[in-house]
Design an enzyme around this catalytic site. Structure first.
Site, PDB file in Angstrom:
ATOM      1  N   VAL A  60       0.802  -1.218   0.000  1.00 36.60           N
ATOM      2  CA  VAL A  60       0.000   0.000   0.000  1.00 36.60           C
ATOM      3  C   VAL A  60       0.841   1.277   0.000  1.00 36.60           C
ATOM      4  CG1 VAL A  60      -0.228   0.305   2.496  1.00 36.60           C
ATOM      5  CG2 VAL A  60      -2.136   0.920   0.998  1.00 36.60           C
ATOM      6  N   TYR A  61       2.134   1.187   0.284  1.00 36.47           N
ATOM      7  CA  TYR A  61       2.956   2.391   0.346  1.00 36.47           C
ATOM      8  C   TYR A  61       3.076   3.027  -1.039  1.00 36.47           C
ATOM      9  CZ  TYR A  61       4.590   0.844   4.990  1.00 36.47           C
ATOM     10  OH  TYR A  61       4.664   0.438   6.304  1.00 36.47           O
ATOM     11  N   SER A  62       2.591   4.252  -1.121  1.00 36.08           N
ATOM     12  CA  SER A  62       2.642   5.020  -2.374  1.00 36.08           C
ATOM     13  C   SER A  62       2.097   4.212  -3.544  1.00 36.08           C
ATOM     14  CB  SER A  62       4.065   5.512  -2.660  1.00 36.08           C
ATOM     15  OG  SER A  62       4.509   6.381  -1.642  1.00 36.08           O
ATOM     16  N   GLY A  64       2.016   1.130  -4.295  1.00 37.52           N
ATOM     17  CA  GLY A  64       2.883   0.103  -4.867  1.00 37.52           C
ATOM     18  C   GLY A  64       4.215   0.591  -5.375  1.00 37.52           C
ATOM     19  N   LYS A  88       4.066  -6.262   3.058  1.00 33.54           N
ATOM     20  CA  LYS A  88       2.840  -6.448   3.828  1.00 33.54           C
ATOM     21  C   LYS A  88       1.614  -6.466   2.920  1.00 33.54           C
ATOM     22  CE  LYS A  88       4.829  -3.380   7.347  1.00 33.54           C
ATOM     23  NZ  LYS A  88       5.529  -2.476   6.396  1.00 33.54           N
TER      24      LYS A  88
END
Length: 322
Positions: A60-62, A64, A88
């Site tokens: 989910v960070y940025s 993908g 994650k």
């Protein structure tokens, strides 16, 4: 750099884990303060050169793009077999049904997408990013067991949740002969110590490695209390984690840092590294000095008196970060 086993496993990790939420395309997702690829790569390389072998990101960070940037940098700067790579699953990656959560479909789909973005055929540590109340825990744990057996994942871990939830997941896996979680990535630092009540004793009893996120409390432990940063101005999630009474703890960190002649970050991280339950703090780095301080903290020994001075001003907090 020092290296330790992750919980009761045979896996060796560096005492500092580089948290890679900092690296990602700034206009993708909700993290407006991230560094683009050109700015990220030198920091990832510096971490490797300092002996850091443990890298943590999330799908989910940025949106993908953190996985993409980290994956390319590690391929260019390191050998895959020398790296412990963690990511994650749980957060929303697309609108509509099955775009988030810990169902069998979500886990299988999102792991394949993460592997593609990271440019690898396996991850060393696959973590559930939060608890999913809408999916039976049996479904989640069986799916995680299956991706381990398929060779796509070496170990599984969990992140912030209540101790009863973590215990339920572990017991479910044990009951069915499935793979158990080997790590807990939770919210733990000098300003937030509620994990000491239930989760940390559970991890110690069960031989689970602890990988604290936000070990510097979103940078609050490294600067004057009223100082704002580009991140703090837009960090909606982090804005509700701490309270005015935490100022006294920050002042204690400042006093000890001044007496020692070291940056505040080193003192705050050294305290965390000296907790018996902590394996490796997940440290974000947006500047070279952040990595330098994290590495130096590994060798900074605080006295019992200094530890007491740091801990004494703490006041209880509402549960935050789940």
């Amino acid at each position: 750099m020092q290296y330790v086993k992750l919980g009761s496993t045979g896996l060796e990790v560096s005492r500092i884990c580089l948290g890679c939420m900092t690296y990602g395309v700034p206009d993708r997702g909700t993290h407006e303060w991230t560094l683009d690829e050109d700015a990220s790569r030198p920091l990832i390389r510096q971490a490797l050169e300092a002996g850091i072998t443990f890298f943590d990101t999330a799908n989910v960070y940025s949106d993908g793009t953190s996985e993409e940037i980290v994956g390319r940098a590690l391929r260019d700067f390191a050998r895959r077999d020398d790296i412990v790579l963690a990511t994650k699953v749980h957060g929303r990656m697309r609108p509509g049904p099955n775009g988030a959560g810990l169902s069998r479909k979500a886990i299988m789909t999102e792991l394949d997408h993460s592997l593609t973005r990271l440019g690898t055929d396996y991850v060393d540590l696959y973590q559930i990013h939060r608890w999913d109340p809408d999916t039976p825990v049996e479904e989640t744990m069986e799916a995680l067991n299956d991706v381990v057996k398929a060779g796509k994942v070496r170990y599984i871990g969990a992140s912030s949740m209540y101790a009863w939830q973590f215990s339920k997941a572990q017991y479910t896996a044990e009951l069915h002969g499935w793979t158990r979680f080997v790590s807990m990535q939770n919210h733990y630092n000098l300003l937030y110590r509620e994990e000491e009540r239930e989760m940390l004793p559970l991890c110690a009893d069960q031989g689970v490695g602890v990988l604290p996120w936000s070990p510097l409390a979103r940078g609050r432990l490294t600067r004057e209390w009223d100082t704002a940063t580009g991140r703090s101005a837009t960090d909606r999630f982090g804005s509700g984690l701490y309270q005015e009474g935490d100022r006294a703890v920050v002042e204690a960190v400042t006093r000890i840092a001044e007496r020692r002649g070291v940056p505040r970050a080193q003192v705050a991280l050294a305290w965390l590294l000296q907790r018996d339950t902590v394996t490796a703090p997940v440290v974000g780095a947006s500047a070279a000095r952040h990595i330098e301080d994290a590495v130096a903290a590994v060798d900074l020994e605080l006295s019992d008196k200094e530890t007491e001075e740091l801990q004494q001003p703490y006041t209880p907090h509402p549960i935050a970060g789940h």
